[in-house]
Design a protein around this motif. Structure first.
Motif, mmCIF file in Angstrom:
data_model
loop_
_atom_site.group_PDB
_atom_site.id
_atom_site.type_symbol
_atom_site.label_atom_id
_atom_site.label_comp_id
_atom_site.label_asym_id
_atom_site.label_seq_id
_atom_site.Cartn_x
_atom_site.Cartn_y
_atom_site.Cartn_z
ATOM 1 N N LEU A 1 0.837 -1.207 0.000
ATOM 2 C CA LEU A 1 0.000 0.000 0.000
ATOM 3 C C LEU A 1 0.867 1.250 0.000
ATOM 4 C CD1 LEU A 1 -2.925 -0.745 2.500
ATOM 5 C CD2 LEU A 1 -3.141 -0.185 0.076
ATOM 6 N N ARG A 2 1.916 1.210 0.784
ATOM 7 C CA ARG A 2 2.825 2.357 0.854
ATOM 8 C C ARG A 2 3.491 2.623 -0.501
ATOM 9 N NH1 ARG A 2 7.517 2.975 -0.253
ATOM 10 N NH2 ARG A 2 8.016 0.786 0.052
ATOM 11 N N ALA A 3 4.049 1.583 -1.099
ATOM 12 C CA ALA A 3 4.745 1.763 -2.373
ATOM 13 C C ALA A 3 3.769 2.252 -3.445
ATOM 14 C CB ALA A 3 5.409 0.465 -2.807
ATOM 15 N N ARG A 4 2.566 1.706 -3.422
ATOM 16 C CA ARG A 4 1.565 2.117 -4.394
ATOM 17 C C ARG A 4 1.200 3.580 -4.199
ATOM 18 N NH1 ARG A 4 -3.390 4.120 -5.689
ATOM 19 N NH2 ARG A 4 -3.109 4.757 -3.539
ATOM 20 N N LEU A 5 1.056 3.985 -2.950
ATOM 21 C CA LEU A 5 0.692 5.370 -2.659
ATOM 22 C C LEU A 5 1.774 6.349 -3.120
ATOM 23 C CD1 LEU A 5 -1.405 7.226 -1.265
ATOM 24 C CD2 LEU A 5 -0.009 7.044 0.806
ATOM 25 N N VAL B 1 14.692 9.127 -3.355
ATOM 26 C CA VAL B 1 14.083 8.020 -2.627
ATOM 27 C C VAL B 1 12.787 7.547 -3.293
ATOM 28 C CG1 VAL B 1 13.073 7.289 -0.435
ATOM 29 C CG2 VAL B 1 15.182 8.647 -0.465
ATOM 30 N N CYS B 2 11.878 8.501 -3.585
ATOM 31 C CA CYS B 2 10.567 8.061 -4.099
ATOM 32 C C CYS B 2 10.321 8.464 -5.555
ATOM 33 C CB CYS B 2 9.438 8.601 -3.224
ATOM 34 S SG CYS B 2 9.211 10.386 -3.370
ATOM 35 N N GLY B 3 11.181 9.315 -6.129
ATOM 36 C CA GLY B 3 10.996 9.691 -7.526
ATOM 37 C C GLY B 3 10.105 10.903 -7.747
ATOM 38 N N PHE B 4 9.709 11.562 -6.673
ATOM 39 C CA PHE B 4 8.874 12.758 -6.809
ATOM 40 C C PHE B 4 9.656 13.845 -7.547
ATOM 41 C CE2 PHE B 4 7.442 16.908 -5.148
ATOM 42 C CZ PHE B 4 6.114 16.847 -5.536
ATOM 43 N N ILE B 5 8.995 14.482 -8.529
ATOM 44 C CA ILE B 5 9.668 15.526 -9.304
ATOM 45 C C ILE B 5 9.221 16.890 -8.805
ATOM 46 C CG2 ILE B 5 10.072 16.484 -11.606
ATOM 47 C CD1 ILE B 5 9.377 13.751 -12.768
ATOM 48 N N ASP C 1 11.023 0.661 -6.332
ATOM 49 C CA ASP C 1 10.328 0.625 -5.039
ATOM 50 C C ASP C 1 9.188 -0.399 -5.080
ATOM 51 O OD1 ASP C 1 9.671 1.276 -2.447
ATOM 52 O OD2 ASP C 1 8.413 2.973 -3.018
ATOM 53 N N LEU C 2 8.478 -0.434 -6.188
ATOM 54 C CA LEU C 2 7.381 -1.404 -6.337
ATOM 55 C C LEU C 2 7.925 -2.831 -6.369
ATOM 56 C CD1 LEU C 2 5.399 0.694 -8.934
ATOM 57 C CD2 LEU C 2 4.517 0.065 -6.675
ATOM 58 N N ALA C 3 9.100 -2.999 -6.986
ATOM 59 C CA ALA C 3 9.711 -4.334 -7.037
ATOM 60 C C ALA C 3 10.053 -4.823 -5.629
ATOM 61 C CB ALA C 3 10.967 -4.307 -7.911
#
Ligand code: SF4
Ligand code: SF4
Lengths: 208, 164
Positions: free
Chosen positions: A142-146, A180-184, B118-120
């Motif tokens: 759920l976290r990764a998806r969010l 870390v998360c890819g946010f631009i 991250d999904l992986a």
């Protein structure tokens, strides 16, 4: 009435601000993360959930494409890096590079095709993943998806803004990606923490 | 649980307290990476380090939380979606002559990769030593997808993680 940013959760309170949300200029952007006005939803409205079709779930059954395999292996390389195991990290990188070199090239003519792709993904794979993760009580998933979903919304917002404002907008703007998360993030002053994953600003990397 | 010391080279300020306290000399190496074969896991170096640069990690990592098949399918589809975006953005970055667009497309390329990775992690590939990763490596070793597949590297990883 209040409006909330779908990406960072910033709340625009009409009462406090004194300006109705609808009267804000179209060029107005979120003070929290820089997303477009269109990313805001009225607060009381319960967001309409897209109905998830079971059909597309089969898509996940396919063997992963070379590029997706490359992601799996570059992720494992990062896992080794975190454990301070440079040798295994390098070996996993080799595997990742192998798959990348066997990946197909994109055929899109312009960025509008990318925008269409992003919108389609937001409607299908993201809600499907959320459904599967919550039904199975998988909080990690759920976290990764969010995080990925918020990052995706930002990409959608940036592409839409580029379509409206074109090169002039980016000419003097700096572009950053949260490592870390890819946010631009586009702008000169980074927020103190990433609006999506909350790491400190030094985790952002400049794109040149 | 048996532990081993690992040192974060980015945090290490070379104060060298860990060199004084280590009973086996494991912290004193030419490449600054703690020698796991000598480390007996006493934890004295981590306790002494003024920079918080040393972590004690299990010699053998625990088996990861089991992932449900349904979750893996859904996440794999999402990884595939991010891969498609990475591919598209990367080719647009190469093609375009517009400077701003090129930077934006580069950013999307980097971002898509990070999301995909991250999904992986959550699709079962959290731990490089974990059983899903190992099963994948072994399947590839037994059935290499092409002649130029890095078989040697694959075997070296399997070997390195033996017993972990
Ligand atoms: S005590 Fe800590 S900071 Fe000092 S050399 Fe050892 S790891 Fe580095
Ligand atoms: S845990 Fe003990 S043996 Fe291992 S490196 Fe640190 S001080 Fe040396």
């Amino acid at each position: 009435m209040k409006y909330v940013c779908a990406i960072c959760g910033y709340v625009y309170d009409e009462e406090k601000e004194g300006v109705p949300f609808s009267e804000l200029a179209e060029s107005w952007t979120c003070p929290g993360c820089g997303a477009e006005k269109a990313m805001f939803d009225p607060v009381q409205e319960t967001a309409e959930k897209e109905t998830v079709s079971a059909a597309a779930a089969d898509d996940g059954l396919r063997a992963l494409s070379p590029r997706a395999m490359s992601m799996v292996f570059s992720n494992l390389a990062r896992g080794c890096q975190k454990q301070y195991r440079p040798e295994e990290e390098a070996l996993f990188r080799k595997l990742s590079d192998y798959y990348l070199s066997h990946s197909s090239e994109g055929a899109a003519e312009d960025e509008k095709e990318l925008a269409a792709l992003v919108s389609a993904h937001l409607k299908t794979f993201f809600p499907q993943a959320e459904k599967a993760a919550s039904e199975n009580g998988d909080r990690g998933a759920l976290r990764a998806r969010l995080w990925a979903n918020k990052t995706e919304l930002m990409i959608q917002s940036l592409l839409s803004r580029y379509e409206k404002e074109g090169e002039a907008w980016l000419e003097n703007s700096r572009i950053w990606v949260c490592s870390v998360c890819g946010f631009i993030f586009i702008g000169d002053r980074l927020p103190a923490v990433c609006p999506v994953c909350k790491v400190p600003d030094w985790k952002f990397e400049l794109v040149d | 649980m048996e532990k081993k010391a690992v040192r974060n080279l980015r945090l290490c300020t070379k104060d060298c307290l860990c060199l004084y306290v280590c009973p086996t000399g494991a912290t004193d190496t030419e490449n600054s990476i703690i020698d796991v074969s000598r480390c007996v896991g006493c934890g004295d170096c981590a306790a002494a380090c003024p920079s918080g640069a040393i972590s004690m990690v299990p010699a053998v990592y625990p088996e990861q939380q089991e992932k449900k098949e349904e979750v893996c399918f859904a996440l794999n589809a999402l990884i595939e979606a991010k891969a498609e975006e990475e591919m598209t953005a990367a080719s647009l970055a190469r093609k375009t002559e517009k400077v701003g667009l090129r930077r934006l497309m580069k950013a999307v390329t980097v971002s898509a990769r990070l999301s995909g990775e991250d999904l992986a992690r959550e699709a079962g590939y959290m731990l490089p030593q974990g059983s899903p990763a190992l099963a994948l490596l072994k399947a590839l070793r037994d059935n290499p997808p092409s002649d130029d597949f890095p078989l040697n590297e694959t075997n070296r990883i399997i070997e390195a993680f033996k017993g972990e």
